[in-house]
Scaffold this active site. Structure first.
Site, short mmCIF file in Angstrom:
data_model
loop_
_atom_site.label_atom_id
_atom_site.label_comp_id
_atom_site.label_asym_id
_atom_site.label_seq_id
_atom_site.Cartn_x
_atom_site.Cartn_y
_atom_site.Cartn_z
N THR A 42 14.31 3.90 9.76
CA THR A 42 15.27 2.84 10.08
C THR A 42 14.81 1.57 9.39
O THR A 42 13.63 1.20 9.48
CB THR A 42 15.34 2.64 11.61
OG1 THR A 42 15.73 3.88 12.19
CG2 THR A 42 16.33 1.55 11.99
N THR A 69 0.84 -1.20 0.00
CA THR A 69 0.00 0.00 0.00
C THR A 69 0.87 1.25 0.00
O THR A 69 0.63 2.20 -0.75
CB THR A 69 -0.93 -0.01 1.24
OG1 THR A 69 -1.72 -1.20 1.18
CG2 THR A 69 -1.81 1.20 1.28
N CYS A 112 -9.31 -6.48 2.04
CA CYS A 112 -9.47 -5.07 2.39
C CYS A 112 -10.91 -4.61 2.23
O CYS A 112 -11.37 -3.73 2.93
CB CYS A 112 -8.59 -4.21 1.50
SG CYS A 112 -6.96 -4.88 1.30
N SER A 155 4.95 -7.08 -2.64
CA SER A 155 4.71 -7.14 -1.19
C SER A 155 5.01 -8.55 -0.68
O SER A 155 4.48 -9.53 -1.20
CB SER A 155 3.26 -6.76 -0.88
OG SER A 155 3.03 -6.84 0.50
N1 PLP Z 1 -2.07 -4.53 -4.24
C1 PLP Z 1 -2.66 -5.72 -4.38
C2 PLP Z 1 -3.01 -6.22 -5.74
C3 PLP Z 1 -2.94 -6.50 -3.26
O1 PLP Z 1 -3.53 -7.69 -3.39
C4 PLP Z 1 -2.59 -5.99 -1.98
C5 PLP Z 1 -2.92 -6.76 -0.75
O2 PLP Z 1 -4.03 -7.21 -0.59
C6 PLP Z 1 -1.96 -4.74 -1.91
C7 PLP Z 1 -1.72 -4.04 -3.06
C8 PLP Z 1 -1.57 -4.15 -0.59
O3 PLP Z 1 -0.39 -4.73 -0.12
P1 PLP Z 1 -0.04 -4.65 1.45
O4 PLP Z 1 -0.94 -5.64 2.13
O5 PLP Z 1 1.41 -5.03 1.52
O6 PLP Z 1 -0.28 -3.24 1.86
#
Ligand code: PLP
Length: 386
Positions: free
Chosen positions: A230, A69, A318, A192
């Site tokens: 850090t 994110t 999410c 990620s």
């Molecule tokens: N982008 C996509 C396509 C994702 O599936 C996700 C996580 O669900 C993210 C971004 C966000 O990543 P993070 O959980 O590391 O913030």
């Protein structure tokens, strides 16, 4: 029985092993001058090298962030100048979509490209949307809900010719399918760790040499002054180890998981009536299945499955919990009724054929029971004269 690998994955044992020294004995700040700090710095450098190698990048083009994110936010907010035009798709993850909506409120004109019935962005639509003031195009590599893998190289070619910057959210793709920044012709790419067996709260941004990106976080000189904080040494080391392991295992895991995906998909469609596969058959993530069960709510199926020990999801973690139907399925033209009955099963390293067989039994029972209680199903049967 875990069928939610797209939400997050368990830590790969090799990642844990690589992290342990930096969670215990070596807790030094890598910016300090003494020898444990130098060892921590060396571990970060090696991790950066490993991530770069996997992506076809150079280490100087890889920057660590605290999440996908954050990296998506950085890519978008970091390259735009006053009133620059942005192009994205309607099916992006909220980390991209909501950031772009925010930039739109600040005065940036935005083109939201439609997707077709399988979730694909048409490269021609990118070509048509490009304007003289287009500064950024952000299109995800693989969709988190329906697994659609975009024709990114073709889009990259078009964007490159226009002179705009091309960012891709590759969070769902890296570690699962081969990804090379040069083949895809991207300028920025987000990954990620927790999606491929690494720890949560660590991610990386590829930024092609020469692309100017303003920092999101100001402070110390870490990450060449482009991302102060850090460094999270254990997480960085764990991410690199998990990624290396995923790449090593890919030649066997990719076909194995794809075969399990196809088996589960075919069995559901063949044995449970009134079901519909969302997303494509080809060019789909190996571990992604998204199926709509007509006449019932996906949330009810999930609760039922959970009571029976199966974990899955209705869409992205999410957005689950919201009553709105998935924006991805809506963009694909899936009706509200079908979108409300959608479930995502995502498979991974730990999924076995036995899990698939057990899930099939449980799912068949759940769907049958829930349909017996469903007024919609009742109306449908009455309409048919049953
Ligand atoms: N982008 C996509 C396509 C994702 O599936 C996700 C996580 O669900 C993210 C971004 C966000 O990543 P993070 O959980 O590391 O913030």
């Amino acid at each position: 029985m875990y069928f939610d690998y797209a939400a997050t994955t368990p830590l790969h044992p090799k990642a844990l092993e690589a992290m342990m020294p930096f969670l215990t004995d070596n807790f030094a700040n890598p910016s300090s001058m003494y020898s444990p700090a130098r060892a921590a710095r060396k571990a970060i450098d090696e991790a950066r090298q490993a991530v770069a190698e996997v992506l076809g990048a150079t280490p100087a083009e890889v920057f660590f962030t605290s999440s996908g994110t954050e990296a998506d936010n950085w890519a978008i907010k970091g390259v735009l100048k006053k009133s620059d035009h942005i192009i994205t798709s309607e099916a992006e993850h909220p980390a991209v979509l909501q950031t772009i909506r925010y930039m739109e409120k600040l005065g940036h004109p935005v083109t939201y490209l439609p997707v077709d019935g399988e979730g694909f962005v048409c490269p021609k639509s990118v070509q048509e949307a490009i304007r003289p003031d287009t500064a950024l195009v952000s299109i995800m590599l693989a969709n988190n809900e329906v697994g659609t893998i975009q024709p990114l190289a073709a889009i990259g070619e078009i964007v490159r010719e226009s002179g705009a910057i091309f960012h891709t959210d590759a969070v769902q793709a890296v570690g699962h399918i081969p990804v090379d920044v040069n083949e895809l012709k991207v300028d920025m790419l987000t990954i990620s760790a927790h999606k491929f067996g690494g720890p949560k709260g660590i991610a990386a941004q590829y930024i092609r040499k020469g692309i100017a990106v303003q920092p999101l976080l100001h402070g110390g000189a870490q990450e060449k002054g482009r991302r102060a904080s850090t460094e999270n040494v254990p997480a960085i080391v764990g991410m690199a180890a998990a990624l290396k392991a995923a790449i090593e295992e890919m030649p066997t895991e990719l076909p194995r998981i794809s075969a399990l995906r196809d088996k589960l998909t075919n069995e559901i469609l063949a044995t449970i009536p009134y079901t519909h596969l969302n997303g494509p058959r080809e060019n789909r993530l190996p571990g992604n299945i998204n199926i709509s069960f007509k006449y019932i709510e996906g949330e009810s199926v999930l609760l039922h499955l959970d009571m029976l020990g199966c974990q899955a999801s209705t869409g992205s973690a999410c957005s689950s919990g919201s009553l709105e139907p998935s924006h991805v399925l809506t963009a694909m033209g899936v009706s509200h009724e079908l979108a409300n009955g959608a479930i995502r099963f995502s498979l991974g390293r730990g999924t076995t054929e036995d899990d698939i067989d057990k899930l099939m039994g449980i799912l068949t029972t759940s769907v049958t029971r829930l349909r017996e209680l469903s007024p919609l199903y009742d109306d449908f049967l009455k309409g048919r004269g049953d």
